[in-house]
Design a protein around this motif. Structure first.
Motif, PDB file in Angstrom:
ATOM      1  N   LEU A   1       0.826  -1.199   0.000  1.00 39.31           N
ATOM      2  CA  LEU A   1       0.000   0.000   0.000  1.00 39.31           C
ATOM      3  C   LEU A   1       0.860   1.249   0.000  1.00 39.31           C
ATOM      4  N   SER A   2       0.365   2.287  -0.635  1.00 42.04           N
ATOM      5  CA  SER A   2       0.961   3.616  -0.561  1.00 42.04           C
ATOM      6  C   SER A   2      -0.085   4.524   0.072  1.00 42.04           C
ATOM      7  N   ILE A   3       0.300   5.200   1.157  1.00 33.07           N
ATOM      8  CA  ILE A   3      -0.637   6.020   1.911  1.00 33.07           C
ATOM      9  C   ILE A   3      -0.045   7.410   2.071  1.00 33.07           C
ATOM     10  N   GLU A   4      -0.838   8.413   1.739  1.00 32.54           N
ATOM     11  CA  GLU A   4      -0.426   9.805   1.924  1.00 32.54           C
ATOM     12  C   GLU A   4      -1.104  10.320   3.190  1.00 32.54           C
ATOM     13  N   VAL A   5      -0.287  10.772   4.139  1.00 34.24           N
ATOM     14  CA  VAL A   5      -0.773  11.156   5.467  1.00 34.24           C
ATOM     15  C   VAL A   5      -0.266  12.546   5.795  1.00 34.24           C
ATOM     16  N   LYS A   6      -1.094  13.329   6.491  1.00 37.54           N
ATOM     17  CA  LYS A   6      -0.643  14.640   6.962  1.00 37.54           C
ATOM     18  C   LYS A   6       0.565  14.454   7.867  1.00 37.54           C
ATOM     19  N   GLN A   7       1.479  15.407   7.833  1.00 29.71           N
ATOM     20  CA  GLN A   7       2.712  15.289   8.603  1.00 29.71           C
ATOM     21  C   GLN A   7       2.447  15.646  10.070  1.00 29.71           C
TER      22      GLN A   7
ATOM     23  N   ASP B   1       0.190  -8.201   5.606  1.00 21.74           N
ATOM     24  CA  ASP B   1      -0.106  -9.604   5.320  1.00 21.74           C
ATOM     25  C   ASP B   1      -1.332 -10.016   6.110  1.00 21.74           C
ATOM     26  N   SER B   2      -2.286 -10.641   5.433  1.00 20.60           N
ATOM     27  CA  SER B   2      -3.488 -11.139   6.095  1.00 20.60           C
ATOM     28  C   SER B   2      -4.294 -11.980   5.119  1.00 20.60           C
ATOM     29  N   ASP B   3      -5.107 -12.874   5.659  1.00 22.40           N
ATOM     30  CA  ASP B   3      -6.043 -13.639   4.842  1.00 22.40           C
ATOM     31  C   ASP B   3      -7.338 -12.858   4.611  1.00 22.40           C
ATOM     32  N   ARG B   4      -7.478 -11.742   5.300  1.00 23.27           N
ATOM     33  CA  ARG B   4      -8.687 -10.922   5.194  1.00 23.27           C
ATOM     34  C   ARG B   4      -8.649 -10.087   3.912  1.00 23.27           C
ATOM     35  N   PRO B   5      -9.812  -9.714   3.374  1.00 17.42           N
ATOM     36  CA  PRO B   5      -9.845  -8.863   2.170  1.00 17.42           C
ATOM     37  C   PRO B   5      -9.238  -7.483   2.462  1.00 17.42           C
ATOM     38  N   ILE B   6      -8.471  -6.967   1.526  1.00 21.99           N
ATOM     39  CA  ILE B   6      -7.761  -5.707   1.731  1.00 21.99           C
ATOM     40  C   ILE B   6      -8.718  -4.522   1.863  1.00 21.99           C
ATOM     41  N   TYR B   7      -9.899  -4.596   1.277  1.00 26.12           N
ATOM     42  CA  TYR B   7     -10.822  -3.471   1.379  1.00 26.12           C
ATOM     43  C   TYR B   7     -11.234  -3.205   2.830  1.00 26.12           C
ATOM     44  N   LEU B   8     -11.183  -4.232   3.696  1.00 26.66           N
ATOM     45  CA  LEU B   8     -11.504  -4.011   5.111  1.00 26.66           C
ATOM     46  C   LEU B   8     -10.536  -3.009   5.736  1.00 26.66           C
ATOM     47  N   LEU B   9      -9.318  -3.006   5.284  1.00 30.58           N
ATOM     48  CA  LEU B   9      -8.323  -2.059   5.786  1.00 30.58           C
ATOM     49  C   LEU B   9      -8.393  -0.727   5.040  1.00 30.58           C
ATOM     50  N   THR B  10      -8.424  -0.761   3.727  1.00 28.86           N
ATOM     51  CA  THR B  10      -8.360   0.485   2.966  1.00 28.86           C
ATOM     52  C   THR B  10      -9.565   1.387   3.233  1.00 28.86           C
ATOM     53  N   GLN B  11     -10.745   0.808   3.377  1.00 28.35           N
ATOM     54  CA  GLN B  11     -11.924   1.632   3.652  1.00 28.35           C
ATOM     55  C   GLN B  11     -11.824   2.330   5.003  1.00 28.35           C
ATOM     56  N   GLN B  12     -11.269   1.659   6.001  1.00 25.06           N
ATOM     57  CA  GLN B  12     -11.102   2.272   7.318  1.00 25.06           C
ATOM     58  C   GLN B  12     -10.013   3.344   7.300  1.00 25.06           C
ATOM     59  N   LEU B  13      -8.936   3.104   6.567  1.00 19.53           N
ATOM     60  CA  LEU B  13      -7.874   4.106   6.480  1.00 19.53           C
ATOM     61  C   LEU B  13      -8.366   5.382   5.802  1.00 19.53           C
ATOM     62  N   LYS B  14      -9.199   5.237   4.786  1.00 18.72           N
ATOM     63  CA  LYS B  14      -9.728   6.403   4.073  1.00 18.72           C
ATOM     64  C   LYS B  14     -10.616   7.270   4.965  1.00 18.72           C
ATOM     65  N   LYS B  15     -11.182   6.690   6.001  1.00 20.47           N
ATOM     66  CA  LYS B  15     -12.051   7.439   6.912  1.00 20.47           C
ATOM     67  C   LYS B  15     -11.286   8.326   7.889  1.00 20.47           C
ATOM     68  N   LEU B  16      -9.992   8.057   8.064  1.00 26.12           N
ATOM     69  CA  LEU B  16      -9.195   8.856   8.993  1.00 26.12           C
ATOM     70  C   LEU B  16      -8.982  10.258   8.431  1.00 26.12           C
ATOM     71  N   VAL B  17      -9.149  11.267   9.273  1.00 23.43           N
ATOM     72  CA  VAL B  17      -9.019  12.660   8.853  1.00 23.43           C
ATOM     73  C   VAL B  17      -7.621  12.969   8.337  1.00 23.43           C
ATOM     74  N   GLU B  18      -6.604  12.362   8.949  1.00 27.07           N
ATOM     75  CA  GLU B  18      -5.219  12.650   8.594  1.00 27.07           C
ATOM     76  C   GLU B  18      -4.776  11.993   7.291  1.00 27.07           C
ATOM     77  N   VAL B  19      -5.520  11.017   6.805  1.00 27.28           N
ATOM     78  CA  VAL B  19      -5.143  10.275   5.595  1.00 27.28           C
ATOM     79  C   VAL B  19      -5.730  10.974   4.377  1.00 27.28           C
ATOM     80  N   ASN B  20      -4.853  11.337   3.432  1.00 28.33           N
ATOM     81  CA  ASN B  20      -5.293  12.016   2.211  1.00 28.33           C
ATOM     82  C   ASN B  20      -5.587  11.043   1.081  1.00 28.33           C
ATOM     83  N   GLN B  21      -4.803   9.949   0.994  1.00 29.94           N
ATOM     84  CA  GLN B  21      -4.952   9.014  -0.118  1.00 29.94           C
ATOM     85  C   GLN B  21      -4.452   7.639   0.276  1.00 29.94           C
ATOM     86  N   VAL B  22      -5.139   6.608  -0.203  1.00 29.83           N
ATOM     87  CA  VAL B  22      -4.724   5.217  -0.008  1.00 29.83           C
ATOM     88  C   VAL B  22      -4.739   4.548  -1.378  1.00 29.83           C
ATOM     89  N   GLU B  23      -3.626   3.906  -1.725  1.00 27.12           N
ATOM     90  CA  GLU B  23      -3.517   3.241  -3.022  1.00 27.12           C
ATOM     91  C   GLU B  23      -2.940   1.850  -2.835  1.00 27.12           C
TER      92      GLU B  23
END
Length: 82
Positions: free
Chosen positions: A5-11, A49-71
């Motif tokens: 994953l590539s994540i853009e986060v406020k400093q 690494d996980s057996d869980r679907p990646i969208y479970l993580l990416t959708q939650q990361l996108k909800k964080l105020v400090e996170v600008n982008q998740v790829e």
């Protein structure tokens, strides 16, 4: 399955702590992480690494105020060996 994953986060230091906590709570193991800084943001490249679907993580990361982008950069399926 491994995901890169590539994540853009406020400093802000709290921003890094929050998205790492979400990663752990969603059941993903952090296997590697690289952080690049610019004037106003962190660019975090991490492998999870996980057996869980990646969208479970990416959708939650996108909800964080400090996170600008998740790829999602790539996925790797690891075959079990015995």
């Amino acid at each position: 399955m491994k995901h890169n994953l590539s994540i853009e986060v406020k400093q802000q230091s709290i921003a890094l702590e929050r998205f790492l906590r979400v990663t752990r709570h969603r059941g993903f193991n952090l296997t590697s992480m690289n952080i690049e800084t610019s004037e106003e943001k962190y660019i975090v490249n991490m492998m999870v690494d996980s057996d869980r679907p990646i969208y479970l993580l990416t959708q939650q990361l996108k909800k964080l105020v400090e996170v600008n982008q998740v790829e999602i950069l790539e996925q790797q399926s690891i075959a079990a060996t015995s």
